[in-house]
Scaffold this active site. Structure first.
Site, PDB file in Angstrom:
ATOM      1  CD  GLU A   1      -2.807   1.327   2.382  1.00  0.00           C
ATOM      2  OE1 GLU A   1      -3.709   2.183   2.362  1.00  0.00           O
ATOM      3  OE2 GLU A   1      -2.625   0.541   3.329  1.00  0.00           O
TER       4      GLU A   1
ATOM      5  CE  LYS B   1      -6.624   0.090   1.514  1.00  0.00           C
ATOM      6  NZ  LYS B   1      -7.123  -0.320   2.845  1.00  0.00           N
TER       7      LYS B   1
END
Length: 300
Positions: free
Chosen positions: A182, A219
């Site tokens: 992420e 992500k």
């Protein structure tokens, strides 16, 4: 062991190919007071850290036990470490999610970020990571999540973030888990579009270095250019590309996400928008169901 292998395979299949989204229930120490305030619980209503975490756990349990929080629309849920070690309905949380709800459990493992350097924030060291990953496996966790932040279109800073994320991801993979990589680009960055182009290029370079079987989930902030991350979603080492809401309202995040057909949602603030500790169960469940429906529809 056979049962564990079967569960892991079915979880991987769900995450990689089934319609739905991943719920982010992983607010940690620094973000918990804000999450509680949005939930209608103010700071004066608790006096210790234990009370604070107890209240946020109650909120999470209320979400997890809501009628619409099931595998029909929710693929997975990202947990804070305390939540992983806690219980819901008399069961360990990861076990409850998978066995009772069909929702794949993930664990947030990062311990925050360093100060901004070259327009980005890399992760702080994670003491005892190997032990934490082993514990996560014992609890039935499928994967992990680790968040860095990109503030501006600085190639050196973005490269540092991405390289660190993938090095950590390889450690997670070696422990038998699947990492959610992420590198968040802030939605109010004045150079967001340019930063996203640099991020895509840096991410592709790292993906190409992975070996067969070293699979990740990405992500990412919903990009300004619709479809920008389609190439990442099509990469053989990527199980799924999921989108963070990043501070967008539920409606705005869903509208933006719907234009990116190869991304699904992994929302936190947008999922909990409009929920309140003061609501009756019927009111709470209706508000959550509305958010779940919007996020699911945008993820199709």
């Amino acid at each position: 062991m056979a049962k564990d292998t079967v569960a892991s395979t079915s979880q991987a299949d769900r995450i990689s190919s089934v319609a739905g989204f991943i719920a982010a229930l992983d607010q940690s120490g620094g973000s918990t007071p804000k999450a509680l305030s949005q939930y209608g619980v103010e700071a004066e209503e608790y006096s210790t850290e234990e009370e604070m975490f107890g209240l946020i756990h109650q909120m999470r349990c209320r979400i997890m036990q809501a009628p619409d929080f099931t595998s029909e629309k929710v693929l997975g849920a990202i947990l804070f470490e305390r939540t992983m070690r806690g219980e819901v309905a008399g069961m360990p949380v990861p076990q409850y999610l998978w066995e009772e709800r069909g929702v794949v459990p993930f664990l947030k493992i990062d311990k925050g970020m360093e100060d901004v350097q070259n327009g980005a924030q890399i992760l702080k060291p994670i003491p005892g990571l190997d032990e934490l990953l082993a514990t996560a496996r014992e609890f039935g966790i499928f994967g992990t999540k680790e968040r860095s932040v990109i503030h501006e279109a600085n190639a050196e800073g973005i490269e540092a973030v991405v390289v660190q994320q993938f090095e950590l991801g390889k450690q997670v993979i070696a422990a038998g888990l699947v990492p959610i990589v992420e590198p968040e680009v802030l939605i109010d960055s004045p150079t967001k579009t340019e930063a996203e182009a640099l991020l895509k290029a840096a991410t592709l370079r790292q993906l190409d270095l992975l070996e067969d079987g070293q699979n990740v989930i990405l992500k990412l902030t919903i990009p300004n250019e619709a479809g920008l991350y389609d190439d990442l979603a099509d990469h053989p080492r990527v199980l799924r590309v999921v989108a963070l809401s990043g501070g967008y309202t539920t409606d705005d995040a869903c509208e933006r996400l719907s234009k990116n057909t190869k991304m699904i949602a992994s929302f936190s603030r947008a999922l909990a928008e409009g929920l309140s500790a003061k609501q009756s169960d019927d009111e709470f469940n209706a508000a959550l169901a509305s958010n779940i429906d919007k996020i699911y529809s945008a993820s199709l």
